[in-house]
Design an enzyme around this catalytic site. Structure first.
Site, PDB file in Angstrom:
ATOM      1  N   SER A   8     -18.612  10.456  24.306  1.00 40.40           N
ATOM      2  CA  SER A   8     -17.357  10.289  25.044  1.00 40.40           C
ATOM      3  C   SER A   8     -17.650  10.040  26.510  1.00 40.40           C
ATOM      4  CB  SER A   8     -16.493  11.546  24.908  1.00 40.40           C
ATOM      5  OG  SER A   8     -15.341  11.463  25.725  1.00 40.40           O
ATOM      6  N   CYS A   9     -17.104   8.947  27.062  1.00 41.73           N
ATOM      7  CA  CYS A   9     -17.211   8.674  28.497  1.00 41.73           C
ATOM      8  C   CYS A   9     -15.814   8.734  29.107  1.00 41.73           C
ATOM      9  CB  CYS A   9     -17.859   7.314  28.750  1.00 41.73           C
ATOM     10  SG  CYS A   9     -16.819   5.904  28.325  1.00 41.73           S
ATOM     11  N   PRO A  10     -15.691   8.811  30.444  1.00 44.78           N
ATOM     12  CA  PRO A  10     -14.377   8.976  31.072  1.00 44.78           C
ATOM     13  C   PRO A  10     -13.369   7.890  30.729  1.00 44.78           C
ATOM     14  CG  PRO A  10     -16.086   9.517  32.636  1.00 44.78           C
ATOM     15  CD  PRO A  10     -16.779   8.964  31.418  1.00 44.78           C
TER      16      PRO A  10
END
Length: 456
Positions: A8-10
Protein backbone atom coordinates in the site's frame (compact mmCIF):
# COMPACT_ATOMS: atom_id res chain seq x y z
CA UNK A 1 6.82 -22.28 2.26
CA UNK A 2 3.67 -20.21 1.74
CA UNK A 3 3.91 -16.44 2.19
CA UNK A 4 1.36 -13.64 2.18
CA UNK A 5 2.00 -9.97 1.47
CA UNK A 6 0.20 -6.63 1.62
CA UNK A 7 1.29 -3.55 -0.34
CA UNK A 8 0.00 0.00 0.00
CA UNK A 9 1.33 3.44 -0.99
CA UNK A 10 -0.23 6.85 -0.16
CA UNK A 11 -1.76 7.44 -3.59
CA UNK A 12 -2.56 3.79 -4.31
CA UNK A 13 -1.80 4.26 -7.99
CA UNK A 14 1.66 3.04 -8.95
CA UNK A 15 3.94 2.07 -6.05
CA UNK A 16 1.32 -0.30 -4.60
CA UNK A 17 1.22 -2.42 -7.76
CA UNK A 18 4.93 -2.11 -8.53
CA UNK A 19 5.73 -3.46 -5.06
CA UNK A 20 3.24 -6.31 -5.53
CA UNK A 21 4.71 -7.23 -8.91
CA UNK A 22 8.28 -7.13 -7.56
CA UNK A 23 7.36 -9.50 -4.71
CA UNK A 24 5.56 -11.88 -7.05
CA UNK A 25 8.47 -11.96 -9.51
CA UNK A 26 11.04 -12.50 -6.75
CA UNK A 27 8.95 -15.27 -5.18
CA UNK A 28 8.63 -17.01 -8.55
CA UNK A 29 12.42 -16.92 -9.03
CA UNK A 30 12.92 -18.29 -5.49
CA UNK A 31 10.24 -20.99 -5.99
CA UNK A 32 8.17 -19.59 -3.09
CA UNK A 33 4.37 -19.54 -3.02
CA UNK A 34 3.09 -16.00 -2.34
CA UNK A 35 -0.22 -14.14 -2.49
CA UNK A 36 -0.16 -10.34 -2.51
CA UNK A 37 -3.10 -8.20 -1.36
CA UNK A 38 -3.01 -4.63 -2.73
CA UNK A 39 -4.57 -1.60 -1.06
CA UNK A 40 -4.92 0.69 -4.06
CA UNK A 41 -6.92 3.76 -4.97
CA UNK A 42 -9.92 1.60 -5.92
CA UNK A 43 -9.82 -0.39 -2.68
CA UNK A 44 -8.52 -3.78 -1.58
CA UNK A 45 -7.79 -6.21 -4.42
CA UNK A 46 -6.78 -9.88 -4.29
CA UNK A 47 -7.94 -9.96 -0.66
CA UNK A 48 -6.36 -12.53 1.62
CA UNK A 49 -8.86 -15.01 3.08
CA UNK A 50 -8.98 -16.54 6.58
CA UNK A 51 -8.18 -19.94 5.08
CA UNK A 52 -5.04 -18.57 3.40
CA UNK A 53 -3.94 -17.00 6.68
CA UNK A 54 -4.27 -20.36 8.44
CA UNK A 55 -2.18 -22.07 5.74
CA UNK A 56 0.51 -19.35 5.56
CA UNK A 57 3.83 -19.29 7.39
CA UNK A 58 4.61 -15.55 7.28
CA UNK A 59 3.35 -12.23 5.96
CA UNK A 60 5.23 -9.31 4.41
CA UNK A 61 3.68 -5.87 4.89
CA UNK A 62 5.25 -3.40 2.46
CA UNK A 63 3.33 -0.20 3.10
CA UNK A 64 3.70 3.54 3.63
CA UNK A 65 0.20 3.77 5.11
CA UNK A 66 -1.43 2.17 8.14
CA UNK A 67 -2.36 -1.49 7.63
CA UNK A 68 -4.55 -3.39 10.10
CA UNK A 69 -2.39 -6.32 11.23
CA UNK A 70 -4.86 -7.88 13.66
CA UNK A 71 -5.98 -10.58 11.21
CA UNK A 72 -2.36 -11.75 10.88
CA UNK A 73 -1.92 -12.47 14.60
CA UNK A 74 0.14 -15.61 15.11
CA UNK A 75 2.03 -15.24 11.83
CA UNK A 76 5.60 -14.08 11.48
CA UNK A 77 5.33 -10.49 10.22
CA UNK A 78 8.05 -8.70 8.24
CA UNK A 79 7.44 -4.98 7.73
CA UNK A 80 8.96 -2.58 5.23
CA UNK A 81 8.09 0.23 2.86
CA UNK A 82 6.90 -0.08 -0.73
CA UNK A 83 10.37 1.07 -1.78
CA UNK A 84 11.86 -1.87 0.14
CA UNK A 85 9.62 -4.23 -1.82
CA UNK A 86 10.45 -2.60 -5.17
CA UNK A 87 14.21 -2.45 -4.62
CA UNK A 88 14.83 -5.45 -2.38
CA UNK A 89 11.92 -7.87 -2.70
CA UNK A 90 14.18 -10.90 -2.44
CA UNK A 91 15.62 -9.54 0.80
CA UNK A 92 12.14 -9.22 2.33
CA UNK A 93 11.20 -12.75 1.27
CA UNK A 94 14.47 -14.16 2.59
CA UNK A 95 13.94 -12.35 5.87
CA UNK A 96 10.41 -13.76 6.22
CA UNK A 97 11.68 -17.29 5.53
CA UNK A 98 14.61 -16.88 7.91
CA UNK A 99 12.46 -15.58 10.75
CA UNK A 100 9.89 -18.33 10.26
CA UNK A 101 12.62 -20.97 10.30
CA UNK A 102 14.21 -19.51 13.40
CA UNK A 103 11.47 -17.93 15.48
CA UNK A 104 13.71 -17.66 18.52
CA UNK A 105 15.37 -14.68 16.82
CA UNK A 106 12.05 -13.02 15.97
CA UNK A 107 11.65 -10.88 19.09
CA UNK A 108 15.21 -9.64 18.79
CA UNK A 109 14.74 -8.73 15.14
CA UNK A 110 11.46 -6.95 15.81
CA UNK A 111 13.15 -4.89 18.53
CA UNK A 112 15.90 -3.92 16.10
CA UNK A 113 13.34 -2.96 13.46
CA UNK A 114 11.48 -0.77 15.96
CA UNK A 115 14.71 0.92 17.04
CA UNK A 116 15.68 1.59 13.41
CA UNK A 117 12.26 3.06 12.72
CA UNK A 118 12.55 5.42 15.64
CA UNK A 119 15.93 6.53 14.36
CA UNK A 120 14.61 7.06 10.83
CA UNK A 121 11.43 8.75 12.13
CA UNK A 122 9.17 6.71 9.90
CA UNK A 123 6.25 6.90 12.33
CA UNK A 124 5.15 10.52 11.76
CA UNK A 125 5.75 10.15 8.02
CA UNK A 126 3.53 7.07 7.87
CA UNK A 127 0.79 8.85 9.84
CA UNK A 128 0.99 11.86 7.54
CA UNK A 129 0.91 9.70 4.40
CA UNK A 130 -2.10 7.78 5.68
CA UNK A 131 -3.97 11.09 6.02
CA UNK A 132 -2.79 12.27 2.61
CA UNK A 133 -3.80 8.98 0.94
CA UNK A 134 -7.40 9.35 2.15
CA UNK A 135 -7.46 13.06 1.32
CA UNK A 136 -6.21 12.85 -2.28
CA UNK A 137 -9.45 11.46 -3.83
CA UNK A 138 -11.40 14.37 -2.30
CA UNK A 139 -8.87 16.87 -3.65
CA UNK A 140 -8.83 15.36 -7.13
CA UNK A 141 -12.61 14.99 -7.43
CA UNK A 142 -13.23 18.47 -6.00
CA UNK A 143 -10.59 20.12 -8.15
CA UNK A 144 -11.85 18.60 -11.39
CA UNK A 145 -15.47 19.51 -10.59
CA UNK A 146 -14.44 23.09 -9.85
CA UNK A 147 -12.50 23.17 -13.13
CA UNK A 148 -15.57 21.86 -14.98
CA UNK A 149 -17.62 24.69 -13.48
CA UNK A 150 -15.00 27.12 -14.85
CA UNK A 151 -15.60 25.67 -18.31
CA UNK A 152 -18.87 27.61 -18.40
CA UNK A 153 -17.05 30.84 -17.51
CA UNK A 154 -15.06 32.11 -14.56
CA UNK A 155 -18.11 33.70 -12.94
CA UNK A 156 -20.73 31.21 -14.18
CA UNK A 157 -20.95 29.54 -10.76
CA UNK A 158 -22.30 32.74 -9.23
CA UNK A 159 -25.68 32.08 -10.90
CA UNK A 160 -27.47 30.10 -8.18
CA UNK A 161 -29.34 27.04 -9.43
CA UNK A 162 -27.31 26.69 -12.63
CA UNK A 163 -25.20 23.65 -13.54
CA UNK A 164 -21.88 25.52 -12.99
CA UNK A 165 -23.16 26.57 -9.53
CA UNK A 166 -24.02 22.92 -8.73
CA UNK A 167 -20.61 21.70 -9.91
CA UNK A 168 -18.87 24.34 -7.81
CA UNK A 169 -21.00 23.47 -4.78
CA UNK A 170 -20.20 19.76 -5.10
CA UNK A 171 -16.50 20.34 -5.77
CA UNK A 172 -15.65 23.36 -3.64
CA UNK A 173 -18.50 23.50 -1.15
CA UNK A 174 -18.45 19.78 -0.34
CA UNK A 175 -15.38 17.84 -1.56
CA UNK A 176 -12.91 20.62 -0.70
CA UNK A 177 -14.73 21.34 2.56
CA UNK A 178 -14.12 17.72 3.61
CA UNK A 179 -10.47 17.73 2.56
CA UNK A 180 -8.89 19.02 5.77
CA UNK A 181 -11.20 17.10 8.16
CA UNK A 182 -10.40 13.89 6.25
CA UNK A 183 -6.66 14.65 6.39
CA UNK A 184 -6.79 15.30 10.15
CA UNK A 185 -9.10 12.41 10.90
CA UNK A 186 -6.99 9.79 9.16
CA UNK A 187 -3.71 11.10 10.56
CA UNK A 188 -5.30 10.57 13.98
CA UNK A 189 -6.65 7.18 12.86
CA UNK A 190 -3.14 6.10 11.85
CA UNK A 191 -1.83 7.01 15.31
CA UNK A 192 -4.64 5.70 17.52
CA UNK A 193 -6.98 3.61 15.32
CA UNK A 194 -10.72 4.28 15.12
CA UNK A 195 -11.04 6.38 18.31
CA UNK A 196 -8.85 9.04 16.66
CA UNK A 197 -11.32 9.72 13.84
CA UNK A 198 -13.77 11.78 15.91
CA UNK A 199 -11.37 14.31 17.48
CA UNK A 200 -9.26 14.32 14.31
CA UNK A 201 -12.12 15.25 12.01
CA UNK A 202 -13.55 17.76 14.48
CA UNK A 203 -10.12 19.38 14.85
CA UNK A 204 -9.74 19.46 11.07
CA UNK A 205 -13.17 21.04 10.60
CA UNK A 206 -12.37 23.70 13.21
CA UNK A 207 -9.04 24.40 11.49
CA UNK A 208 -10.81 24.92 8.18
CA UNK A 209 -13.47 27.19 9.73
CA UNK A 210 -11.03 29.49 11.55
CA UNK A 211 -8.66 29.81 8.58
CA UNK A 212 -5.84 27.61 9.93
CA UNK A 213 -6.11 25.57 6.71
CA UNK A 214 -3.78 22.74 5.78
CA UNK A 215 -1.24 23.48 8.51
CA UNK A 216 -3.93 23.58 11.19
CA UNK A 217 -5.31 20.30 9.86
CA UNK A 218 -1.92 18.61 10.16
CA UNK A 219 -1.51 19.82 13.73
CA UNK A 220 -5.07 18.80 14.62
CA UNK A 221 -4.53 15.28 13.29
CA UNK A 222 -1.37 14.63 15.28
CA UNK A 223 -2.83 16.35 18.34
CA UNK A 224 -5.97 14.18 18.20
CA UNK A 225 -4.07 10.95 17.67
CA UNK A 226 -1.67 11.42 20.55
CA UNK A 227 -4.42 12.75 22.82
CA UNK A 228 -6.27 9.44 22.36
CA UNK A 229 -3.06 7.51 23.08
CA UNK A 230 -2.55 9.42 26.35
CA UNK A 231 -6.18 9.13 27.42
CA UNK A 232 -6.09 5.36 26.88
CA UNK A 233 -3.01 5.19 29.05
CA UNK A 234 -4.31 7.45 31.83
CA UNK A 235 -7.97 6.43 32.12
CA UNK A 236 -8.70 2.99 33.52
CA UNK A 237 -12.35 2.04 34.01
CA UNK A 238 -13.77 -1.05 35.72
CA UNK A 239 -14.37 -3.95 33.33
CA UNK A 240 -18.12 -3.47 33.59
CA UNK A 241 -17.73 0.09 32.23
CA UNK A 242 -15.03 -0.48 29.59
CA UNK A 243 -17.68 -0.39 26.88
CA UNK A 244 -18.12 3.33 27.58
CA UNK A 245 -14.54 4.15 26.55
CA UNK A 246 -14.90 4.01 22.72
CA UNK A 247 -18.43 5.45 22.50
CA UNK A 248 -18.46 8.10 25.25
CA UNK A 249 -15.31 8.76 27.25
CA UNK A 250 -12.69 8.91 24.48
CA UNK A 251 -14.78 10.81 21.86
CA UNK A 252 -16.05 13.33 24.40
CA UNK A 253 -12.81 14.11 26.21
CA UNK A 254 -10.57 14.03 23.13
CA UNK A 255 -12.94 16.26 21.11
CA UNK A 256 -13.13 18.72 23.99
CA UNK A 257 -9.35 18.84 24.47
CA UNK A 258 -8.49 19.04 20.76
CA UNK A 259 -11.29 21.52 20.01
CA UNK A 260 -10.27 23.92 22.78
CA UNK A 261 -6.59 23.71 21.84
CA UNK A 262 -7.35 24.41 18.17
CA UNK A 263 -9.61 27.38 19.00
CA UNK A 264 -7.58 29.03 21.75
CA UNK A 265 -3.97 27.89 21.24
CA UNK A 266 -3.12 26.46 17.81
CA UNK A 267 -5.70 27.99 15.48
CA UNK A 268 -4.73 31.65 15.48
CA UNK A 269 -0.96 31.19 14.95
CA UNK A 270 -1.63 28.55 12.27
CA UNK A 271 -4.12 30.87 10.55
CA UNK A 272 -1.54 33.67 10.60
CA UNK A 273 1.12 31.42 9.09
CA UNK A 274 -1.39 30.16 6.50
CA UNK A 275 -2.33 33.71 5.49
CA UNK A 276 1.32 34.78 5.40
CA UNK A 277 2.19 31.85 3.14
CA UNK A 278 -0.66 32.73 0.78
CA UNK A 279 0.43 36.38 0.66
CA UNK A 280 4.04 35.38 0.10
CA UNK A 281 3.09 33.13 -2.82
CA UNK A 282 0.87 35.82 -4.33
CA UNK A 283 3.61 38.46 -4.09
CA UNK A 284 6.58 36.38 -5.18
CA UNK A 285 8.98 38.33 -7.36
CA UNK A 286 10.03 36.73 -10.62
CA UNK A 287 13.45 35.59 -9.38
CA UNK A 288 12.06 34.06 -6.19
CA UNK A 289 9.23 32.38 -8.08
CA UNK A 290 11.68 30.77 -10.52
CA UNK A 291 13.85 29.56 -7.63
CA UNK A 292 10.79 28.05 -5.90
CA UNK A 293 9.76 26.29 -9.12
CA UNK A 294 13.27 24.93 -9.53
CA UNK A 295 13.32 23.55 -5.98
CA UNK A 296 9.87 21.99 -6.36
CA UNK A 297 11.02 20.36 -9.61
CA UNK A 298 14.09 18.89 -7.92
CA UNK A 299 11.92 17.53 -5.10
CA UNK A 300 9.39 15.92 -7.45
CA UNK A 301 12.11 14.02 -9.35
CA UNK A 302 14.41 13.19 -6.43
CA UNK A 303 12.60 10.08 -5.22
CA UNK A 304 9.63 9.88 -7.64
CA UNK A 305 6.78 9.20 -5.25
CA UNK A 306 8.84 8.92 -2.07
CA UNK A 307 8.80 11.22 0.99
CA UNK A 308 10.44 14.21 -0.74
CA UNK A 309 8.13 13.97 -3.75
CA UNK A 310 5.08 13.65 -1.49
CA UNK A 311 6.19 16.68 0.56
CA UNK A 312 6.28 18.80 -2.60
CA UNK A 313 2.89 17.47 -3.70
CA UNK A 314 1.35 18.12 -0.28
CA UNK A 315 2.66 21.70 -0.45
CA UNK A 316 1.04 22.11 -3.86
CA UNK A 317 -2.26 20.73 -2.59
CA UNK A 318 -2.18 23.07 0.41
CA UNK A 319 -1.99 26.07 -1.94
CA UNK A 320 -4.99 24.92 -3.95
CA UNK A 321 -7.09 24.09 -0.88
CA UNK A 322 -9.02 27.37 -1.06
CA UNK A 323 -10.41 26.34 -4.45
CA UNK A 324 -8.27 28.80 -6.39
CA UNK A 325 -5.74 28.35 -9.18
CA UNK A 326 -2.20 27.85 -7.90
CA UNK A 327 1.17 28.48 -9.50
CA UNK A 328 2.78 26.05 -7.04
CA UNK A 329 0.39 23.26 -8.03
CA UNK A 330 1.13 23.95 -11.69
CA UNK A 331 4.87 23.60 -11.07
CA UNK A 332 4.41 20.44 -9.01
CA UNK A 333 2.23 18.61 -11.53
CA UNK A 334 4.38 19.62 -14.51
CA UNK A 335 7.59 18.61 -12.75
CA UNK A 336 5.99 15.30 -11.78
CA UNK A 337 5.04 14.53 -15.37
CA UNK A 338 8.51 15.29 -16.72
CA UNK A 339 10.59 12.27 -15.46
CA UNK A 340 8.62 9.43 -17.11
CA UNK A 341 8.04 11.54 -20.23
CA UNK A 342 11.76 12.28 -20.50
CA UNK A 343 12.68 8.64 -20.01
CA UNK A 344 10.12 7.55 -22.59
CA UNK A 345 11.51 10.00 -25.15
CA UNK A 346 15.07 8.87 -24.36
CA UNK A 347 14.18 5.25 -25.17
CA UNK A 348 13.04 6.43 -28.61
CA UNK A 349 16.02 8.74 -29.21
CA UNK A 350 18.83 6.46 -28.07
CA UNK A 351 17.69 2.89 -28.57
CA UNK A 352 21.22 1.55 -28.20
CA UNK A 353 21.34 2.80 -24.60
CA UNK A 354 18.44 0.55 -23.52
CA UNK A 355 17.63 -3.14 -23.61
CA UNK A 356 14.63 -4.43 -25.57
CA UNK A 357 12.66 -4.74 -22.31
CA UNK A 358 13.54 -1.16 -21.32
CA UNK A 359 12.43 0.16 -24.70
CA UNK A 360 9.07 -1.54 -24.24
CA UNK A 361 8.84 -0.12 -20.71
CA UNK A 362 9.59 3.32 -22.19
CA UNK A 363 6.27 3.23 -24.02
CA UNK A 364 4.47 2.62 -20.74
CA UNK A 365 6.49 5.43 -19.14
CA UNK A 366 5.15 7.87 -21.73
CA UNK A 367 1.56 6.95 -20.81
CA UNK A 368 2.30 7.23 -17.10
CA UNK A 369 4.00 10.57 -17.68
CA UNK A 370 1.04 12.21 -19.40
CA UNK A 371 -1.10 10.84 -16.54
CA UNK A 372 1.07 12.54 -13.86
CA UNK A 373 2.34 9.26 -12.41
CA UNK A 374 5.98 10.06 -11.66
CA UNK A 375 6.64 6.50 -10.50
CA UNK A 376 6.80 5.43 -14.14
CA UNK A 377 10.47 6.45 -14.15
CA UNK A 378 11.43 4.34 -11.11
CA UNK A 379 12.53 1.14 -12.92
CA UNK A 380 14.98 3.14 -15.06
CA UNK A 381 16.28 5.09 -12.05
CA UNK A 382 16.75 1.88 -10.06
CA UNK A 383 18.70 0.27 -12.92
CA UNK A 384 21.15 3.17 -13.33
CA UNK A 385 20.65 5.68 -10.48
CA UNK A 386 23.87 7.68 -10.80
CA UNK A 387 23.13 8.66 -14.40
CA UNK A 388 19.35 8.66 -14.54
CA UNK A 389 18.30 10.40 -11.30
CA UNK A 390 20.40 13.58 -11.89
CA UNK A 391 19.00 13.72 -15.45
CA UNK A 392 15.44 13.44 -14.14
CA UNK A 393 16.05 16.14 -11.53
CA UNK A 394 17.55 18.49 -14.10
CA UNK A 395 14.58 18.16 -16.45
CA UNK A 396 12.01 18.60 -13.67
CA UNK A 397 13.88 21.60 -12.27
CA UNK A 398 13.76 23.26 -15.70
CA UNK A 399 10.04 22.53 -16.03
CA UNK A 400 9.24 23.84 -12.54
CA UNK A 401 11.23 27.02 -13.11
CA UNK A 402 9.64 27.66 -16.51
CA UNK A 403 6.06 27.30 -15.22
CA UNK A 404 6.85 29.91 -12.58
CA UNK A 405 8.57 32.16 -15.14
CA UNK A 406 5.51 31.98 -17.41
CA UNK A 407 3.19 32.54 -14.38
CA UNK A 408 1.13 29.47 -15.17
CA UNK A 409 -1.63 28.59 -12.69
CA UNK A 410 -3.52 25.34 -12.24
CA UNK A 411 -6.95 24.81 -10.67
CA UNK A 412 -6.75 20.99 -10.65
CA UNK A 413 -4.48 18.97 -8.31
CA UNK A 414 -4.14 15.84 -10.47
CA UNK A 415 -5.02 14.29 -13.81
CA UNK A 416 -2.05 15.16 -15.99
CA UNK A 417 -2.73 15.98 -19.62
CA UNK A 418 -6.33 14.77 -19.39
CA UNK A 419 -7.49 17.81 -17.38
CA UNK A 420 -5.64 20.38 -19.47
CA UNK A 421 -8.35 20.67 -22.18
CA UNK A 422 -10.92 21.75 -19.56
CA UNK A 423 -11.52 25.48 -20.22
CA UNK A 424 -10.05 27.72 -17.50
CA UNK A 425 -8.44 24.77 -15.65
CA UNK A 426 -5.06 26.21 -16.61
CA UNK A 427 -4.06 29.84 -16.81
CA UNK A 428 -1.45 29.82 -19.57
CA UNK A 429 -2.10 26.48 -21.27
CA UNK A 430 0.37 26.86 -24.16
CA UNK A 431 3.32 27.98 -21.95
CA UNK A 432 2.45 25.10 -19.63
CA UNK A 433 2.69 22.52 -22.41
CA UNK A 434 5.92 24.15 -23.63
CA UNK A 435 7.41 23.99 -20.11
CA UNK A 436 6.65 20.28 -19.79
CA UNK A 437 7.98 19.55 -23.29
CA UNK A 438 11.26 21.45 -22.69
CA UNK A 439 11.87 19.74 -19.35
CA UNK A 440 11.15 16.31 -20.81
CA UNK A 441 13.57 16.99 -23.68
CA UNK A 442 16.27 18.12 -21.24
CA UNK A 443 15.88 14.84 -19.36
CA UNK A 444 15.84 12.80 -22.57
CA UNK A 445 18.98 14.48 -23.96
CA UNK A 446 20.89 14.06 -20.71
CA UNK A 447 19.91 10.39 -20.36
CA UNK A 448 20.71 9.71 -24.02
CA UNK A 449 24.09 11.41 -23.66
CA UNK A 450 25.44 10.03 -20.38
CA UNK A 451 24.04 6.49 -20.34
CA UNK A 452 26.34 3.78 -21.61
CA UNK A 453 25.28 1.68 -24.63
CA UNK A 454 23.61 -1.66 -23.84
CA UNK A 455 24.27 -4.97 -25.52
CA UNK A 456 21.31 -7.28 -26.03
Amino acid sequence: MKLLAVTSCPTGIAHTYMAAEALQMAAKEMNVDIKVETHGSIGVENEITDKEIKEAHAVIIAADTKIDKTKFQGLTIVEGTVQDAIKNSKGLIEKAMRLENNKSQYVENVSKIKENRKEKKKGPYQHLMTGVSYMIPFVVAGGILIALSFAFGIHAAENEGSLPWALSLIGGGSAFALMIPILSGFIAYSISDRPGLVPGMIGGMLSAEIGAGFLGGLIAGFLAGYTIVLLKKWIKLPKTMEGLMPVLVLPLLSSLIVGLLIIYVVGRPAATINASLSNWLENLQEGSAIALGLVLGLMMAFDMGGPVNKAAYAFGVSTIAAGQSSSVMAAVMAAGMTPPLGIGIATLMAKNKFTREEREAGKAALVLGISFITEGAIPFAAADPLRVIPSLMAGSAVTGALTMLFKVKLAVPHGGIFVLPIPNAVEGLLPYIISIAIGALVTALLVATIKKPKTE
